[in-house]
Design an enzyme around this catalytic site. Structure first.
Site, PDB file in Angstrom:
ATOM      1  N   LYS A   1       4.937   0.486   8.900  1.00 50.75           N
ATOM      2  CA  LYS A   1       5.067   1.696   8.313  1.00 50.75           C
ATOM      3  C   LYS A   1       4.301   2.954   9.133  1.00 50.75           C
ATOM      4  O   LYS A   1       5.005   4.096   9.093  1.00 50.75           O
ATOM      5  CB  LYS A   1       4.173   1.841   6.854  1.00 50.75           C
TER       6      LYS A   1
ATOM      7  N   ARG B   1       5.648 -13.279   9.217  1.00 52.20           N
ATOM      8  CA  ARG B   1       6.334 -12.013   8.942  1.00 52.20           C
ATOM      9  C   ARG B   1       7.855 -12.152   9.452  1.00 52.20           C
ATOM     10  O   ARG B   1       8.080 -12.672  10.372  1.00 52.20           O
ATOM     11  CB  ARG B   1       5.780 -10.834   9.824  1.00 52.20           C
TER      12      ARG B   1
ATOM     13  N   GLU C   1       0.969  -1.215   0.154  1.00 49.91           N
ATOM     14  CA  GLU C   1      -0.233   0.041   0.025  1.00 49.91           C
ATOM     15  C   GLU C   1       1.013   1.286  -0.037  1.00 49.91           C
ATOM     16  O   GLU C   1       1.570   1.409   0.812  1.00 49.91           O
ATOM     17  CB  GLU C   1      -0.917  -0.047   1.231  1.00 49.91           C
TER      18      GLU C   1
END
Ligand code: ATP
Ligand code: MG
Length: 552
Positions: A271, A261, A35
């Site tokens: 982020k 992850r 994103e």
């Protein structure tokens, strides 16, 4: 044909089986779907390496897709940064760069199709009411009063949502699945919400935007992704992913596969939190060399190759774990040890005057750029009467086994001559200012002294004749707690000493004149690179990449 260049893992085992069964005509298409709401970080590197190398291993392609469905926090600046970072890591998407926002019309049409099939409805519950009627893990949810609205009415309401006739939050489009489903994600999840904000690419064309689960699954199906590799938190979303794809009317059937992850100790990989560091001024920007962003580690001097080999080394699994930051640093050292040219720099200079060397003379020494690799060539160093050595390489009160210069002990200057001290000159505070020394002209480049005496220590130096003043930025970990994300306020874990600036270092000219962004080993000190933003030949600025050995 599979050509597995990389190590195998559970994901590749699944793909092997799919290929063997002829699924998707034996094709493999993956994607990396960031994103554009921030810069990529080292966690993303794991996903990038996995998706791109998997595609390569099966002679397939990997798409780069901007998952730009949440207009509030997305910006073109981030799109550019993402593309730069993926390319720098060494991966190519060719013509396969896509934007979820390019599918808005198609996603809308599929929503209309779902309504017609009786699989979606327009709901008037508020976000709070939706949450309250969702039920719990042990109790089913309560159906929305609008659940049985007619197809005609749903089509009408949805068209009016799109036509900007309602307020934000007034209506929402929901999938009609199962309010009693054990998996909460299947309890009539939202597909579209009204959002009266401009989008960085579609402008004001839309006032309704698709939800992540909906847009993501359909983007995969639209692009013909065969294997949609994502992180473990999406495991519980997989049944919804499959439901959306199944009822979309699209023929592609992408397979979602989850992996754990990348978590690194002493590091933040979110982020949102990294943006907080930038916005608060705690760091100088997304590419501050202390940042775990791809642009930060690039500016810091980490080679892309080291990040790729680190990702290869940690592999993929379904087990959540925290990787030690020093493992990443070791990959950086391994690459730099082979590739970085050797140079000399003195971080805390004291002057040395060679009293038996003529005042107006210099001589040029040709020295190797890399001790193990002749292909890296040689460079010239100037030897002169005045030199600098590092303060910590001299002691007049040496601890046991001190192998450097003392009033009693001779040392070799690396690549040059042996010197011994004749006089120590101190300032009023007792700090050593200058050393008067003599050199032995017969000891050039490691030659044995004629009288057979032994000289053990070797120290680095630069010539005062042509050394250049430099700023050296010594970085430590950005956080001094192992798991900053576990703190109530992760900013509390910031390491105040993560940057130490040395403003009066001396470096040899060959390193001052280097291009920005070049990495070197400063002999005996560590790996450093010219700063990509601020380095200039007449005002050199270096970043410390990593110490020579673990634990500096
Ligand atoms: P963040 O929480 O930092 O915003 P995200 O997952 O929301 O991360 P996206 O831009 O959606 O960020 O991520 C793009 C891809 O990168 C996703 O497929 C995601 O699963 C993957 N990814 C993100 N963080 C990690 C990580 N720490 N380790 C491995 N993959 C990751
Ligand atoms: Mg995300």
């Amino acid at each position: 044909m599979t050509t597995k260049a990389h190590t195998t893992n559970f994901i590749k085992n699944r793909i092997d089986a799919d290929v063997a069964a002829g699924k998707n005509g034996g094709q493999v298409v993956t994607r990396f779907p960031p994103e554009p709401n921030g810069y990529l970080h080292i966690g993303h590197a794991k996903s990038i390496c996995l998706n791109f190398t998997t595609a390569v291993d099966y002679s397939g392609v990997c798409h780069l897709r901007m998952d730009d469905t949440n207009p509030l926090n997305e910006k073109d600046e981030y799109i550019d940064a993402i593309q730069r970072d993926v390319q720098w890591l060494g991966f190519e998407w060719g013509k396969h760069v896509y934007f979820a926002s390019d599918y808005y019309q198609q996603l809308y049409d599929i929503a209309v199709h779902l309504i017609k099939e009786g699989k979606a409805f327009v709901c008037s519950l508020s976000a709070d009411q939706m949450r309250e009627t969702r039920g719990t893990l042990t109790e089913p949810g309560t159906p929305s009063p609008d659940r049985d609205r007619s197809v005609e009415d749903n089509l009408d309401f949805f068209a009016r949502m799109r036509a900007d006739e309602f307020e934000e939050g007034q209506y929402i489009l929901r999938a009609k699945i199962d309010m009693a489903a054990p998996n909460m994600n299947l309890r009539d999840p939202a597909l579209y919400r009204i959002r009266k904000v401009s989008h960085h690419r579609t402008g004001d064309a839309w006032c309704i935007y698709p939800m992540y689960d909906y847009a993501h699954a359909l983007s995969d199906a639209i692009e013909g992704i065969t294997h949609s590799l994502c992180t473990l938190e999406f495991q519980d979303h997989r049944p919804l992913y499959d439901w959306i794809v199944e009822h979309s009317g699209l023929s592609a059937k992408p397979q979602q596969i989850e992996f754990s992850r990348l978590n690194l100790n002493y590091t933040i990989t979110s982020k949102r939190k990294l943006k907080q560091l930038v916005d608060s001024g705690a760091v100088s920007g997304w590419n501050d060399p202390r940042m775990p962003t791809i642009s930060g580690v690039r500016r810091r001097g980490y080679p892309a190759k080291a990040i790729r080999s680190f990702c290869e080394h940690i592999g993929v699994s379904k087990q959540d774990s925290i990787i030690d930051f020093s493992i990443l640093e070791n990959h950086v050292r391994d690459v730099l040890n082979v590739e970085a040219l050797r140079r000399m720099a003195v971080l805390d200079p004291i002057k040395v005057i060679i009293t038996n060397y003529p005042e107006d003379e210099t001589n040029t020494l040709s020295v190797p750029n890399h001790p193990q690799d002749e292909i890296q060539g040689r460079r010239d160093l100037t030897f002169s009467r005045e030199l600098y050595i590092d303060r910590e390489d001299f002691s007049d009160d040496p601890p046991p086994k001190y192998m450097r210069l003392t009033p009693e002990k001779e040392v070799r200057l690396m690549n040059a001559y042996a010197i011994k001290v004749v006089e120590v000159i101190k300032d009023a505070d007792g700090q050593v200012q200058t050393l008067h020394c003599t050199y032995d002209a017969d000891t050039l480049g490691g030659q044995k002294p004629k009288d057979g005496r032994k000289i053990k220590g070797v120290i680095h130096w630069v010539s005062a004749y042509d050394a250049v003043d430099a700023e050296v930025r010594v970085y430590e970990r950005l956080f001094n707690v192992e798991n900053p994300a576990s703190l109530d306020d992760f900013m509390e874990g910031l390491n105040p000493d993560a940057l130490r600036v040395i403003s009066h270092a001396k470096v040899e000219p060959a390193v001052a004149s280097a291009d920005a962004g070049q990495a070197f080993q400063f002999n005996r000190i560590g790996y450093f690179c010219t700063d990509s933003e601020e380095h200039q030949a007449d005002k050199p600025v270096f970043n410390r990449i990593v110490s020579l050995k673990e634990g500096w």
